[in-house]
Design an enzyme around this catalytic site. Structure first.
Site, short mmCIF file in Angstrom:
data_model
loop_
_atom_site.label_atom_id
_atom_site.label_comp_id
_atom_site.label_asym_id
_atom_site.label_seq_id
_atom_site.Cartn_x
_atom_site.Cartn_y
_atom_site.Cartn_z
N GLU A 15 28.06 32.59 46.04
CA GLU A 15 29.17 32.30 45.12
C GLU A 15 29.91 31.04 45.59
O GLU A 15 30.30 30.94 46.75
CB GLU A 15 30.13 33.48 45.11
CG GLU A 15 31.22 33.34 44.09
CD GLU A 15 32.10 34.58 44.01
OE1 GLU A 15 32.53 35.07 45.06
OE2 GLU A 15 32.35 35.03 42.88
N CYS A 72 35.28 35.35 38.91
CA CYS A 72 34.23 36.09 39.60
C CYS A 72 33.02 36.29 38.69
O CYS A 72 31.88 36.33 39.15
CB CYS A 72 34.75 37.41 40.10
SG CYS A 72 35.65 38.32 38.84
N GLY A 98 35.79 42.72 50.97
CA GLY A 98 35.49 43.98 50.29
C GLY A 98 34.70 44.92 51.20
O GLY A 98 34.96 46.12 51.26
N GLY A 134 38.45 40.58 45.24
CA GLY A 134 38.39 39.40 46.11
C GLY A 134 36.98 39.16 46.60
O GLY A 134 36.02 39.48 45.90
N SER A 135 36.87 38.63 47.80
CA SER A 135 35.55 38.24 48.30
C SER A 135 34.74 39.46 48.75
O SER A 135 35.31 40.48 49.16
CB SER A 135 35.71 37.28 49.47
OG SER A 135 36.38 37.92 50.53
N THR A 136 33.43 39.32 48.70
CA THR A 136 32.54 40.40 49.14
C THR A 136 32.75 40.66 50.63
O THR A 136 32.72 41.81 51.08
CB THR A 136 31.08 40.01 48.83
OG1 THR A 136 30.96 39.92 47.41
CG2 THR A 136 30.09 41.05 49.34
N GLU A 151 36.21 45.13 43.43
CA GLU A 151 35.69 44.18 42.43
C GLU A 151 35.49 42.87 43.17
O GLU A 151 36.46 42.23 43.57
CB GLU A 151 36.69 44.06 41.28
CG GLU A 151 36.04 43.58 40.02
CD GLU A 151 36.17 42.09 39.88
OE1 GLU A 151 35.20 41.40 40.29
OE2 GLU A 151 37.20 41.62 39.39
#
Ligand code: NAP
Ligand code: MG
Length: 499
Positions: free
Chosen positions: A408, A311, A260, A255-257, A277
């Site tokens: 992103e 991604c 994460g 998912g999103s940073t 990831e």
């Protein structure tokens, strides 16, 4: 935006274009009539669909039609407890006790049942995500099946994969997945976890839970022991309760940073294993000796198919100065031919944006680009009235420090920059916080090796883009995450491999 767009359009040589707006194929829609959805879906715990403790449900929408597809259970901490308990019990009493060969048989059976029901899963995936049926039918579902087959093959060979260390499963894996490839991300996580001997509690994204819930039904059809895989739908807080749960031994997140990093902070102090990831901002580097038409197809495939909801999307084009004019002209011509619309139509290239908030995020980037005076190009295409849509978009005149080049977007938006030397291309490619993937286009094999070895990214494609195979590891550098999924590398995060 409109001014740049219009002025550029007026300057174009319309006679050169083979296709103009209004030109179209006859519609060829897949029928959704065969899709049987319940009005309301419950949580899948210990092999049964059970109501959530809080007795609350939320709606799931089709992003292309804005119709409600179903209601799904809103799980909470109590449900996480129930699911982890079920997974723990099954791990101890059943799944860790049966030989790898038997675990493999279940995975093979799941793969075969998916093959039989591939069309149904592809249609439902397109209804739930908004992605074109061509993608879900030809890419997502075949790859889902391939992952179950691939990891089924490893289940009884772990001692050979990790010789001399007696690999052992970890216990219960907590898995959290995003909305861009719902079933594929589930397969990436569930298949290696089960092959390695772990049991699973998995949470889908709230906007796309339906194919995973259908997979729960298929697990029962396959006779998978109850509690081996538990599926919890619910909000992000429920996901965090899963991350924090002391009964979970490993976390796998895509998912999103931003989320994460939160997960990493929470897992770091607990001794839990984790793999992340996260986002990407991949550069597609096109040298002046590259086959231009092939490169254009690769660029289009890399960012526009699947609405840029990938991604590892090639969201930055770096093109060598001498060919930039010609390449960008070819790219614009190709954009004119792309079909945006009904995800269930077999002709569609670009489907719906997955949700209203995601579309707003994309449009925010575009209006900021407009304010900053970048040149924005969008082809003539009529967008459906209902649903969330964004035409394929090129943004020129940007430089490295701009937000649109660094962050992103997760939409069908490609920034374009030029470079003169390979050194400059590598410097531009590496200059973002991410490092998930990249592409190199050139006629020279030596240049491929020289340039790709200097790009700090987990996957580099040469003269192609977005190609996947269950045998290849996938994952990122820097803020794109840690750990690898896929291949043998994707097994080790689910195993204790120390002596
Ligand atoms: P996200 O918030 O990271 O969502 C990914 C998964 O994490 C979903 O299942 C989500 O559940 C869950 N989640 C949300 N908050 C959580 C928390 N505090 N603790 C544990 N789990 C949590 O991503 P998003 O909001 O859907 O998308 C935002 C951006 O992330 C996108 O614009 C894109 O840039 C990026 N993204 C990247 C990928 C990728 O493949 N790397 C995939 C999707 C999105 P809910 O759905 O219930 O919120
Ligand atoms: Mg979110």
């Amino acid at each position: 935006m409109s001014e740049n767009h219009t002025s550029e359009k007026n300057n174009r040589d319309s006679a050169r274009l083979p296709f103009r707006a209004g030109w179209s194929y006859d519609p060829a829609p897949e029928s959704a009539a065969s899709i049987k959805l319940d009005k309301r879906y419950q949580l899948f715990i210990n092999g049964k669909f059970v109501p959530p403790a809080g007795k609350k449900w939320f709606k799931v929408w089709n992003p292309a039609t804005e119709q409600v597809l179903a209601e799904v259970a809103k799980g909470d901490e109590t449900d996480v407890d129930r699911a982890v308990d079920a997974a723990r019990k099954t791990y101890r009493q059943v799944w860790s006790q049966i030989p790898g060969k038997e675990r493999g048989k279940y995975l093979f059976r799941i793969a075969r049942l998916l093959q039989e029901r591939a069309r149904e899963f592809a249609i439902l995936e397109s209804m739930d995500t908004g992605k074109p049926i061509r993608e879900s039918r030809d890419i997502d579902i075949p790859l889902v099946i391939a992952h179950f087959f691939y990891y089924a093959g490893w289940a009884d060979k772990l001692d050979y994969a990790f010789p001399g260390v007696k690999p052992r499963p970890l216990g219960v894996a907590g898995q959290i997945i995003p909305w861009n490839f719902p079933l594929l991300m589930a397969a990436w996580k569930i298949a290696p976890a089960l092959a390695a001997g772990n049991t699973v509690v998995i949470k889908p994204a709230s906007s796309t839970p339906l194919t995973l819930l259908k997979l729960g039904e298929l697990f029962s059809d396959a006779g998978l022991p109850p509690g081996t895989v538990n599926i919890l739908t619910g909000p992000g807080e429920m996901g965090m309760a899963l991350v924090r749960h002391p009964g979970v031994d490993k976390i796998a997140f895509t998912g999103s940073t931003e989320i994460g990093k939160l997960i990493q902070q929470n897992a770091a102090t607990t001794g839990k294993k984790y793999t992340l990831e996260l986002g990407g901002k991949a550069a597609n580097i096109v040298f002046d000796d590259a086959p231009a038409d092939q490169a254009v197809e690769g660029i289009v495939n890399g960012i526009f198919f699947n609405q840029g909801h990938v991604c590892c999307a090639g969201s930055r084009l770096l093109v060598q100065e001498g060919i930039s004019g010609e390449l960008v002209r070819k790219l614009k011509d190709r954009l004119e031919t792309l079909i945006v619309g009904d995800p269930l139509d077999k002709n569609t290239d670009i489907g719906a944006i997955n949700s209203g908030p995601q579309l707003e995020k994309i449009l925010g980037f575009l209006s900021e680009s407009d304010e900053q005076g970048f040149r924005i190009y969008q082809p003539d295409c009529e967008l459906p009235e209902k649903g969330h849509w964004c035409p394929p978009t090129l943004v020129e005149g940007v430089s490295q420090s701009h937000r649109i080049v660094q962050e992103e977007i997760f939409g069908p938006v490609l920034t374009i920059q030029t470079f003169r030397t390979p050194d400059e291309a590598v410097a531009l490619a590496n200059n973002t916080p991410y490092g998930l993937s990249g592409g190199v286009w050139t006629d020279k094999g030596s240049k491929i090796f020289k340039v790709s070895s200097r790009i700090r990214a987990g996957v580099i494609w040469a003269n192609t883009f977005n190609k996947f195979d269950p045998t290849s590891p996938f994952g990122g550098y820097k803020e794109s995450g840690m750990g690898r999924e896929g291949g043998m590398h994707g097994l080790s995060p689910y195993l204790e491999v120390s002596e």
